[in-house]
Scaffold this active site. Structure first.
Site, PDB file in Angstrom:
ATOM      1  N   THR A   5       0.809  -1.224   0.000  1.00  0.00           N
ATOM      2  CA  THR A   5       0.000   0.000   0.000  1.00  0.00           C
ATOM      3  C   THR A   5       0.840   1.270   0.000  1.00  0.00           C
ATOM      4  O   THR A   5       0.299   2.368  -0.106  1.00  0.00           O
ATOM      5  CB  THR A   5      -0.942   0.026   1.222  1.00  0.00           C
ATOM      6  OG1 THR A   5      -0.153  -0.067   2.421  1.00  0.00           O
ATOM      7  CG2 THR A   5      -1.926  -1.129   1.181  1.00  0.00           C
ATOM      8  N   GLY A   6       2.155   1.148   0.116  1.00  0.00           N
ATOM      9  CA  GLY A   6       3.023   2.320   0.072  1.00  0.00           C
ATOM     10  C   GLY A   6       3.196   2.832  -1.347  1.00  0.00           C
ATOM     11  O   GLY A   6       2.777   2.197  -2.320  1.00  0.00           O
ATOM     12  N   LYS A   7       3.847   3.988  -1.480  1.00  0.00           N
ATOM     13  CA  LYS A   7       4.012   4.614  -2.796  1.00  0.00           C
ATOM     14  C   LYS A   7       4.771   3.710  -3.758  1.00  0.00           C
ATOM     15  O   LYS A   7       4.334   3.466  -4.888  1.00  0.00           O
ATOM     16  CB  LYS A   7       4.738   5.952  -2.638  1.00  0.00           C
ATOM     17  CG  LYS A   7       4.915   6.709  -3.939  1.00  0.00           C
ATOM     18  CD  LYS A   7       5.605   8.049  -3.708  1.00  0.00           C
ATOM     19  CE  LYS A   7       5.802   8.792  -5.022  1.00  0.00           C
ATOM     20  NZ  LYS A   7       6.498  10.096  -4.827  1.00  0.00           N
ATOM     21  N   GLN A   8       5.942   3.216  -3.326  1.00  0.00           N
ATOM     22  CA  GLN A   8       6.746   2.359  -4.194  1.00  0.00           C
ATOM     23  C   GLN A   8       6.094   0.992  -4.388  1.00  0.00           C
ATOM     24  O   GLN A   8       6.037   0.463  -5.500  1.00  0.00           O
ATOM     25  CB  GLN A   8       8.157   2.192  -3.617  1.00  0.00           C
ATOM     26  CG  GLN A   8       8.959   3.474  -3.541  1.00  0.00           C
ATOM     27  CD  GLN A   8       9.244   4.053  -4.912  1.00  0.00           C
ATOM     28  OE1 GLN A   8       9.509   3.323  -5.861  1.00  0.00           O
ATOM     29  NE2 GLN A   8       9.177   5.368  -5.024  1.00  0.00           N
ATOM     30  N   ILE A  56      13.985  -5.053  -2.059  1.00  0.00           N
ATOM     31  CA  ILE A  56      14.253  -3.885  -2.895  1.00  0.00           C
ATOM     32  C   ILE A  56      14.827  -2.733  -2.066  1.00  0.00           C
ATOM     33  O   ILE A  56      15.637  -1.938  -2.547  1.00  0.00           O
ATOM     34  CB  ILE A  56      12.961  -3.424  -3.597  1.00  0.00           C
ATOM     35  CG1 ILE A  56      12.362  -4.563  -4.432  1.00  0.00           C
ATOM     36  CG2 ILE A  56      13.215  -2.183  -4.447  1.00  0.00           C
ATOM     37  CD1 ILE A  56      13.244  -5.044  -5.555  1.00  0.00           C
ATOM     38  N   THR A  57      14.423  -2.643  -0.825  1.00  0.00           N
ATOM     39  CA  THR A  57      14.766  -1.527   0.064  1.00  0.00           C
ATOM     40  C   THR A  57      16.260  -1.225   0.095  1.00  0.00           C
ATOM     41  O   THR A  57      17.087  -2.132   0.189  1.00  0.00           O
ATOM     42  CB  THR A  57      14.298  -1.847   1.497  1.00  0.00           C
ATOM     43  OG1 THR A  57      12.937  -2.274   1.455  1.00  0.00           O
ATOM     44  CG2 THR A  57      14.430  -0.629   2.399  1.00  0.00           C
ATOM     45  N   GLU A  58      16.600   0.078   0.029  1.00  0.00           N
ATOM     46  CA  GLU A  58      17.993   0.491   0.199  1.00  0.00           C
ATOM     47  C   GLU A  58      18.155   1.204   1.540  1.00  0.00           C
ATOM     48  O   GLU A  58      17.195   1.485   2.242  1.00  0.00           O
ATOM     49  CB  GLU A  58      18.447   1.395  -0.951  1.00  0.00           C
ATOM     50  CG  GLU A  58      17.663   2.669  -1.120  1.00  0.00           C
ATOM     51  CD  GLU A  58      18.189   3.495  -2.288  1.00  0.00           C
ATOM     52  OE1 GLU A  58      19.349   3.293  -2.692  1.00  0.00           O
ATOM     53  OE2 GLU A  58      17.430   4.347  -2.785  1.00  0.00           O
ATOM     54  N   HIS A  65      27.240   3.059  -4.942  1.00  0.00           N
ATOM     55  CA  HIS A  65      26.796   2.050  -3.994  1.00  0.00           C
ATOM     56  C   HIS A  65      27.668   2.043  -2.751  1.00  0.00           C
ATOM     57  O   HIS A  65      28.850   2.359  -2.805  1.00  0.00           O
ATOM     58  CB  HIS A  65      26.847   0.646  -4.620  1.00  0.00           C
ATOM     59  CG  HIS A  65      25.818   0.440  -5.675  1.00  0.00           C
ATOM     60  ND1 HIS A  65      26.010  -0.405  -6.738  1.00  0.00           N
ATOM     61  CD2 HIS A  65      24.579   0.962  -5.837  1.00  0.00           C
ATOM     62  CE1 HIS A  65      24.936  -0.403  -7.510  1.00  0.00           C
ATOM     63  NE2 HIS A  65      24.055   0.428  -6.977  1.00  0.00           N
ATOM     64  N   TYR A 122      20.144  -2.474 -16.986  1.00  0.00           N
ATOM     65  CA  TYR A 122      19.225  -1.976 -18.005  1.00  0.00           C
ATOM     66  C   TYR A 122      19.978  -1.636 -19.289  1.00  0.00           C
ATOM     67  O   TYR A 122      19.504  -1.920 -20.392  1.00  0.00           O
ATOM     68  CB  TYR A 122      18.475  -0.734 -17.508  1.00  0.00           C
ATOM     69  CG  TYR A 122      17.861  -0.863 -16.142  1.00  0.00           C
ATOM     70  CD1 TYR A 122      17.495  -2.107 -15.622  1.00  0.00           C
ATOM     71  CD2 TYR A 122      17.631   0.257 -15.349  1.00  0.00           C
ATOM     72  CE1 TYR A 122      16.933  -2.225 -14.362  1.00  0.00           C
ATOM     73  CE2 TYR A 122      17.067   0.153 -14.091  1.00  0.00           C
ATOM     74  CZ  TYR A 122      16.728  -1.086 -13.598  1.00  0.00           C
ATOM     75  OH  TYR A 122      16.170  -1.189 -12.349  1.00  0.00           O
TER      76      TYR A 122
END
Length: 293
Positions: A21-24, A99-101, A249, A162
Site C-alpha cells: 500500500t506504500g508509494k513504491q 528492494i529496500t535500500e 553504492h 538496463y
C-alpha cells in the site's frame, strides 16, 4: 516451458508484496501484475482486509500463508522496518527479494544469517530484483528493454543491467533471466550463487556479469568461472574511481589496494571471461564468441 527452478523465478512462483500500500509498493505491484507476475497477496500491518488491484491485503505474512499457497516475497518496506519484514518472510517463504535500500549493515548481516540458518534464498537488499522475460518479474526494472532469449545477466548495478539488456535486446539477443544481486556490502545471493544456477540452467547459453569496484565479489566469481562450460562476458564499472571514495553504492569503495577495476579485470580474464571496456562492446564480443552474425 520457459523458466527453471535453477534461475529462481518460474511459472509456479506465487508472490506476496510486503509494503503493497506504500508509494513504491503500489506502483511496482501494478507494473509486476501488468507483466504477468503472479502476485497473490499483499502485506501491510494495519491494512488487512483492504484490496489493491484485485489483490487482497493482509496484516502479516503468516496470515497469508494460512489462507493460500505462496512461495516468494518482494519487500518495499522502509529501511527501519525492513529487517522485521525480511525475518517474517524468511520464516515462511523460500524466496525473498529485498528492494529496500539504506538498510543498516548490521540488520543485513542478521537477515543473511537467519536466511542461511533457515535454508532460504534472499536477493538484495538494494536490488532492482529479478526478471525472467516472458514469465514475470519480482523487481523494479523497466520491462520494455527485456526480451526472451538465452543470455543470463547477473549484476551489482541496476542501471547498468538496463543498459546491457537494452544493448542485447536491440541486437536480437534475448535474456533467460536477469538478476540484480544488490549494491550493498552485505547481500544475499552473490555472483557465484547465480553463476551456478546459470551453468545448470538449460535455458541459458552464455552469461553477462556486471561488476563494479570494491570488495572481492568479482574475484570470487572468477574462481568459479574457471570451471564453467558456458562463456562469460564481463564489465567492471568504476575504473576511474579514486581510492577511498565511495562511488554510488555503499559497496563500491576501493580500500587497501584491493577491489580495483584492474584487479577484477585481471582475475576475470585469467579465468577465461571476456571483459569489455564499455556496454556497447558486448554485442560484438558475444557474436564473435557464439559464432553468430
Amino acid at each position: 516451458m520457459r523458466g527453471s527452478i535453477m534461475i529462481l523465478l518460474d511459472e509456479d512462483t506465487r508472490c506476496l508484496v510486503q509494503g503493497i500500500t506504500g508509494k513504491q509498493g503500489s506502483f511496482h505491484t501494478r507494473q509486476m501484475l501488468e507483466y504477468g507476475t503472479r502476485i497473490v497477496a499483499g502485506v501491510t500491518p494495519g491494512k488487512g482486509g483492504q484490496e489493491f488491484l484485485g489483490v487482497d491485503v493482509y496484516n502479516s505474512v503468516e496470515e497469508v500463508t494460512e489462507e493460500m499457497d505462496v512461495n516468494a516475497s518482494i519487500i518495499f518496506v522502509p529501511a527501519p522496518f525492513a529487517k522485521d519484514a525480511a525475518f517474517e518472510s524468511i520464516k515462511h517463504l523460500d524466496l525473498v527479494v529485498i528492494i529496500t535500500e539504506h538498510i543498516p549493515v548490521h540488520d543485513s548481516m542478521q537477515i543473511m544469517e537467519y536466511a542461511s540458518r533457515m535454508g532460504k534464498t534472499v536477493i538484495g537488499p538494494n536490488t532492482p530484483g529479478i526478471i525472467t522475460p516472458g514469465i514475470g518479474k519480482l523487481g523494479i526494472m523497466p520491462t520494455h528493454i527485456f526480451t526472451e532469449g538465452t543470455i543470463g545477466i547477473v549484476s551489482r548495478s541496476g542501471t547498468l543491467t538496463y543498459e546491457f539488456a537494452a544493448q542485447l535486446t536491440e541486437a536480437g539477443f534475448g535474456q533467460s533471466t536477469c538478476v540484480g544481486i544488490g549494491g550493498d556490502p552485505v547481500t544475499g545471493l552473490g555472483f557465484v550463487d547465480v553463476l551456478e544456477r546459470f551453468e545448470d540452467d538449460p535455458g541459458t547459453d552464455a552469461v553477462v556479469l556486471i561488476g563494479e569496484i570494491g570488495g572481492d565479489a568479482e574475484e570470487r566469481a572468477a574462481s568459479y568461472i574457471e570451471q564453467m562450460s558456458k562463456p562469460v562476458f564481463a564489465f567492471i564499472s568504476g575504473a576511474t574511481a579514486p581510492p577511498g571514495k565511495r562511488m554510488g553504492h555503499a559497496g563500491a569503495i576501493i580500500e587497501g589496494g584491493t577491489g580495483t577495476a584492474s584487479s577484477k579485470r585481471e582475475a576475470l580474464e585469467a579465468a577465461g571471461a571476456v571483459v569489455v571496456d564499455r556496454p556497447s562492446a558486448i554485442v560484438d564480443e558475444i557474436r564473435a564468441q557464439l559464432g553468430v552474425r
